[in-house]
Scaffold this motif. Sequence first.
Motif, mmCIF file in Angstrom:
data_model
loop_
_atom_site.group_PDB
_atom_site.id
_atom_site.type_symbol
_atom_site.label_atom_id
_atom_site.label_comp_id
_atom_site.label_asym_id
_atom_site.label_seq_id
_atom_site.Cartn_x
_atom_site.Cartn_y
_atom_site.Cartn_z
ATOM 1 N N LEU A 158 0.805 -1.221 0.000
ATOM 2 C CA LEU A 158 0.000 0.000 0.000
ATOM 3 C C LEU A 158 0.837 1.269 0.000
ATOM 4 C CD1 LEU A 158 -2.897 -0.675 2.569
ATOM 5 C CD2 LEU A 158 -3.149 -0.332 0.100
ATOM 6 N N PRO A 220 -7.683 0.087 3.099
ATOM 7 C CA PRO A 220 -7.816 -0.428 1.734
ATOM 8 C C PRO A 220 -7.114 -1.774 1.579
ATOM 9 C CG PRO A 220 -6.220 1.363 1.794
ATOM 10 C CD PRO A 220 -6.882 1.341 3.149
ATOM 11 N N GLU A 234 -10.790 -2.008 -9.045
ATOM 12 C CA GLU A 234 -10.635 -1.659 -7.621
ATOM 13 C C GLU A 234 -9.193 -1.300 -7.318
ATOM 14 O OE1 GLU A 234 -12.555 -4.091 -4.490
ATOM 15 O OE2 GLU A 234 -13.338 -5.254 -6.170
ATOM 16 N N THR A 238 -7.768 2.302 -5.949
ATOM 17 C CA THR A 238 -7.010 2.402 -4.696
ATOM 18 C C THR A 238 -5.693 3.126 -4.908
ATOM 19 O OG1 THR A 238 -7.996 0.359 -3.843
ATOM 20 C CG2 THR A 238 -5.932 1.073 -2.839
ATOM 21 N N TYR A 242 -5.049 7.091 -3.269
ATOM 22 C CA TYR A 242 -4.050 7.369 -2.238
ATOM 23 C C TYR A 242 -2.730 7.901 -2.787
ATOM 24 C CZ TYR A 242 -7.127 5.126 1.137
ATOM 25 O OH TYR A 242 -8.201 4.820 1.934
#
Length: 570
Positions: A158, A220, A234, A238, A242
């Motif tokens: 992430l 997320p 998706e 994401t 971000y």
Amino acid sequence: MGVHAGAVYSSDEAHENQYAGLVSSRPWYRNKRLVILNAWIALLLITSSTNGFDGSMVNGLQSLTQWNASFGTPSGGKLGLLSAIQNVGSLTGLAFAPYVTDAYGRRISIFVGAFLMIVGASLQSASQSVEMFIGARFLIGFGLTFATSAAPLLVIELAYPTQRGQLSSLYNAMWFTGSIVAAWSTYGTFHLASSWAWRIPSALQGTPSILQFLLIWLVPESPRWLISKGRRAEALRTLAYYHANGNEEDPLVEYEFEEIKAAIVVERVMTANIGWQSMWKTTGNRRRLRVIIGIAFFSQWSGNGLISYYLAKVLDGIGIQNSEHQLLISGFLSIFQFVLAVIAGLLCEKIGRRPLFIASTSIMLAFWTLLTIGVALYAQYGHHSAAYAVVAFICECAFIAFTPLIISYTLEILPFALRARGFALFNFAISLSIIFNQYINPILLEKLSWRYYLIYIGWLLFELFFVWRYVVETKDRTLEETAALFDGDDAVNEISYRASVHAGIQRPTTIGVGFEMNTGADTEKTSRSSKFGGGRRASTKSSSADTDIMSDTTLNNSPVSEMPKVHFLS
């Protein structure tokens, strides 16, 4: 039919030319989306706190007369079992955790782990017998494996590219936040006359898990996991939300998205039947496995395990037997080691992983040697000055790099397809080494006294040679490039090439990227080059092999068995 061409530029050059200019120079704390993302990552980082809490709590409980009274002053093998049982639970959980993490996602694995740890901490604090205490600690360890198998993966998958190294390094550094809370909460309840002196710290072990249980579904899911499951829309949302304030056409987002897709495709065709045997099937994976298992054992078998779990016994051996003094030393030691770990974690992108590993092992060897001399002098001659010196050397015997880097480095060098399984093997090695520490250390310390410290000096010499010989630098690379390092420059270049072509990013005028594709019919070697320039959205035309491999149909619909096998040439 086969395709092969030699790379005409190094992977370092490729990285500099196409990636460095895509990231934002704006400070992250001025970007609302990155602030939110880092807040969610902070929630993931505290997973390590539960583990750190345990080591310090076990140390502290040994200094509490209330705990010793409740459980009959355990020693030797019994004390070893009470300490080691949590890691036995962790070892058991490794049979299930990687499958849950890969099949159902990172978040659900953390959720399951948090729930089990809450139950375990509740039972531990309510224990009425040694058997109940042992069972509760087993459950905590079992649940911890589910959380620790997924949380660090989600952190690196992430994080904003320029922050990945620091944030993933902070994951294991957060071990000390749990250690600090445990040490000082045990000290704070020291004067309570009842069993609440040890029940309160035992209950506090579940605090990080409660936060994760309540908030994990706001975090997320991993874009890489989403893409691997065909949920590309998706994943793109994401990344865009971000990393680029919602702009799905941002150059960085396009490059990340295409690079992830490219890496997953290349990994799939390289490991058509992904299983545990894939970890040692190729030369690159065997190199990864050697480093992963090595640093896992080094992180625990370097004398630091003796200090982490049996500091009270070590201090007893140099005449510091006052319980309050032992608890104070444990508390300040945790703070000092936390500061060192955070500094090392934040410097990993500036100094590099390899120099930190080598420096850390060298410093540990030097101070452990001095510590051994001090313990021996006190044991043989009773010199109090030697005892005070030992306390100082204990503070210096901190693995500057190993604490923040072992998890982040392990996850960096593993390709996505093998990341959960490889990390499970890493945790397996960690659990085995900790079980040894917790069960065998008190027995050998009791039998060999200060001579036991000499064994670690020889082991640290071997560690220094190993990290110098086998640890490679991963600084300043994307996650996908880092994972491909052990497969050779061709692998790095291939992933980078595919991402650049499909993202439309400007490349050097002539690029040769090499790989060998074997479809089972025959093998021939040709060369492929791509020429384009101009702006960021330069027109590109890739070969039919590129189109076939990188198409959405290939990525999401084709059975792995039907995909062409790619073998990178070293």
